[in-house]
Each structure stands twice: as structure tokens, then as C-alpha cells.
Scaffold this motif. Structure first.
Motif, mmCIF file in Angstrom:
data_model
loop_
_atom_site.group_PDB
_atom_site.id
_atom_site.type_symbol
_atom_site.label_atom_id
_atom_site.label_comp_id
_atom_site.label_asym_id
_atom_site.label_seq_id
_atom_site.Cartn_x
_atom_site.Cartn_y
_atom_site.Cartn_z
ATOM 1 N N ALA A 149 8.857 -1.898 -2.415
ATOM 2 C CA ALA A 149 7.793 -1.523 -1.482
ATOM 3 C C ALA A 149 6.631 -2.507 -1.530
ATOM 4 O O ALA A 149 6.156 -2.982 -0.483
ATOM 5 N N ALA A 159 6.311 -1.011 3.529
ATOM 6 C CA ALA A 159 6.192 -0.425 2.191
ATOM 7 C C ALA A 159 6.823 0.958 2.147
ATOM 8 O O ALA A 159 7.603 1.285 1.243
ATOM 9 N N ALA A 160 6.488 1.783 3.138
ATOM 10 C CA ALA A 160 7.025 3.146 3.155
ATOM 11 C C ALA A 160 8.533 3.147 3.355
ATOM 12 O O ALA A 160 9.263 3.886 2.674
ATOM 13 N N GLY A 161 9.005 2.312 4.282
ATOM 14 C CA GLY A 161 10.438 2.257 4.550
ATOM 15 C C GLY A 161 11.237 1.782 3.351
ATOM 16 O O GLY A 161 12.288 2.345 3.013
ATOM 17 N N TYR A 206 10.293 1.882 0.193
ATOM 18 C CA TYR A 206 10.204 2.849 -0.899
ATOM 19 C C TYR A 206 11.164 4.017 -0.677
ATOM 20 O O TYR A 206 11.863 4.439 -1.593
ATOM 21 N N VAL A 207 11.196 4.522 0.534
ATOM 22 C CA VAL A 207 12.067 5.660 0.830
ATOM 23 C C VAL A 207 13.541 5.276 0.713
ATOM 24 O O VAL A 207 14.341 5.995 0.097
ATOM 25 N N MET A 256 2.275 -1.403 6.135
ATOM 26 C CA MET A 256 2.416 -0.038 5.628
ATOM 27 C C MET A 256 3.796 0.537 5.937
ATOM 28 O O MET A 256 4.395 1.236 5.114
ATOM 29 N N SER A 257 4.296 0.218 7.122
ATOM 30 C CA SER A 257 5.623 0.693 7.498
ATOM 31 C C SER A 257 6.707 0.087 6.612
ATOM 32 O O SER A 257 7.646 0.771 6.187
#
Length: 233
Positions: free
Chosen positions: A151, A66-68, A70-71, A63-64
Motif C-alpha cells: 500500500a 493505497a487502499a486497493g 492494501y485490500v 489514496m485509491s
């Protein structure tokens, strides 16, 4: 009379977007989860505790990632879009200046002044913004930022990379858990390094040595810290 058919060439650079995210995700999955397992195991907990820590690390890490991704890639995309918007505005208020700017770029690449101006006129007659995006900003469909692709790729490859260390925990004898996980991780890193080099057209030996060395270093440091924590807690 024979008709020639243009064959679209496939270049390795076209893989850069997803390949970077895939290799980073898988490498991080292997190193992070193997290091986590080795560190926890060094403190002498039960197999179930080690497995629980590994699964939690897999979920949190995926999850980290993917979020990292994407951002960060969204930030790159925002910058690209802002530059394109500025190019559209400049083209609206000063098309002649944009023409001369593009001609100067072609001239700097070896064309004489008159030919550079002719080429610039023809390029801008087709798609002026695309011409400036490509030749002034260095943007193209090959390297454009794709946040969602990055992501998803990172998260899936992180989980895939983490699977082998976790599977080793299930089957390795408890007494040999640390060396078994370490060995499995190093083998996985070597395969990943070779695969990434093959897909990217790079030298395999250097890629393998690079990922194996840093993966081993991470696990050794984590094991030392885990052993120390296990003696003081």
C-alpha cells in the motif's frame, strides 16, 4: 586448513513484492495523471483548471492505489494464513499422513521413495509447518504477502509518477500543453520501463516498448474523448 565462508546470494525474485507495487504505482501515476491532464486540456480550459484537475487526480489516485493494494494483498495474506492454519490442524490430527504427503512431494521431484521419506522426516523434525508451507503451498519469506508495504509503496510511487506531468503543466506554454505533457509522460514511461527491467533483470527494450505503447494509447484515447466532450458541453 582454510575455512570456507558461506556467502548469502541475492536473487532478483526477492524484489518481486515491492517491485511489482512500485512499478504499477509509478506507471499508473504517469499514465493516469497525464491522460487526465491531456483530456481536460483538450476541452480548452485554463491552465489553473488543468492543474487543479491534475492535483485532485494525484491525491485521489494515490489514496485509491493505497487502499486497493492494501485490500487485495490483505486478501492474499488471509488466504495464506488460512492455509497455514489448516496445515497446523492437519499436522495435529494426522502427523503420519502429513509426513507421507511431504515425502510424496519430494519423490515427485526426483528422489527415490526411501530417501524422500528420510528427507521428509528430517524436515518435519525441524519445523514441520515451515516445510509444508514451502514445499506443499509454495510459500516463503520471499513471496509472502505484505499488505502495508504494498500500500505505501504504491501510493508513494503513484505520486512520484504523477509529479512530472503536473510539473509540465506549470512550465509548458498553454498552446503546447498537450504535446508537452504527452512527451514528458512518454519519456517518464520509457525511463520507468528501463528501470523496472534493470531492477528485475529483464530485457529493457521490450519493457520500454510495452509501457510506452500502452501509455501513449491511453493518452490518445483520453484526448479524443476530452476534445469531443469540449465540443458538446
Amino acid at each position: 586448513m582454510k575455512t570456507s565462508h558461506r556467502i548469502k546470494e541475492k536473487h532478483l525474485v526477492e524484489r518481486v513484492g515491492w517491485l511489482r507495487a512500485a512499478i504499477m504505482g509509478a506507471n499508473d501515476g504517469i499514465v493516469s495523471i497525464a491522460s487526465l491532464i491531456v483530456g481536460v486540456a483538450a476541452a480548452n480550459p485554463a491552465r489553473a483548471d488543468v492543474l487543479l484537475a491534475g492535483v485532485a487526480g494525484l491525491m485521489a489516485g494515490a489514496m485509491s492505489m493505497a487502499a486497493g493494494e492494501y485490500v487485495s494483498v490483505s486478501s492474499q495474506s488471509d488466504t495464506e494464513n488460512a492455509d497455514l492454519a489448516r496445515e497446523r490442524h492437519e499436522h495435529e490430527i494426522d502427523p503420519e499422513g502429513e509426513l507421507l504427503e511431504l515425502a510424496a512431494i519430494y519423490q515427485s521431484r526426483g528422489l527415490d521413495a526411501q530417501l524422500a521419506l528420510t528427507v521428509a522426516r528430517q524436515m518435519m523434525a525441524g519445523d514441520a509447518i515451515a516445510a509444508h508451507a514451502r514445499d506443499e503451498l509454495g510459500l516463503s519469506p520471499v513471496n509472502v504477502a505484505r499488505p502495508l508495504q504494498a500500500a505505501v509503496t504504491s501510493a508513494l510511487m503513484f505520486a512520484l509518477g504523477a509529479f512530472l506531468p503536473l510539473a509540465t503543466v506549470l512550465f509548458a506554454p498553454v498552446a503546447y500543453l498537450i504535446p508537452a505533457v504527452g512527451a514528458a509522460a512518454l519519456v517518464a514511461l520509457a525511463l520507468l520501463g528501463g528501470f523496472g527491467a534493470h531492477i528485475g533483470g529483464a530485457r529493457k527494450f521490450h519493457a520500454i516498448v510495452r509501457v510506452v505503447f500502452w501509455g501513449a494509447a491511453a493518452m490518445v484515447v483520453t484526448a479524443i474523448i476530452g476534445r469531443w466532450v469540449g465540443t458538446v458541453v
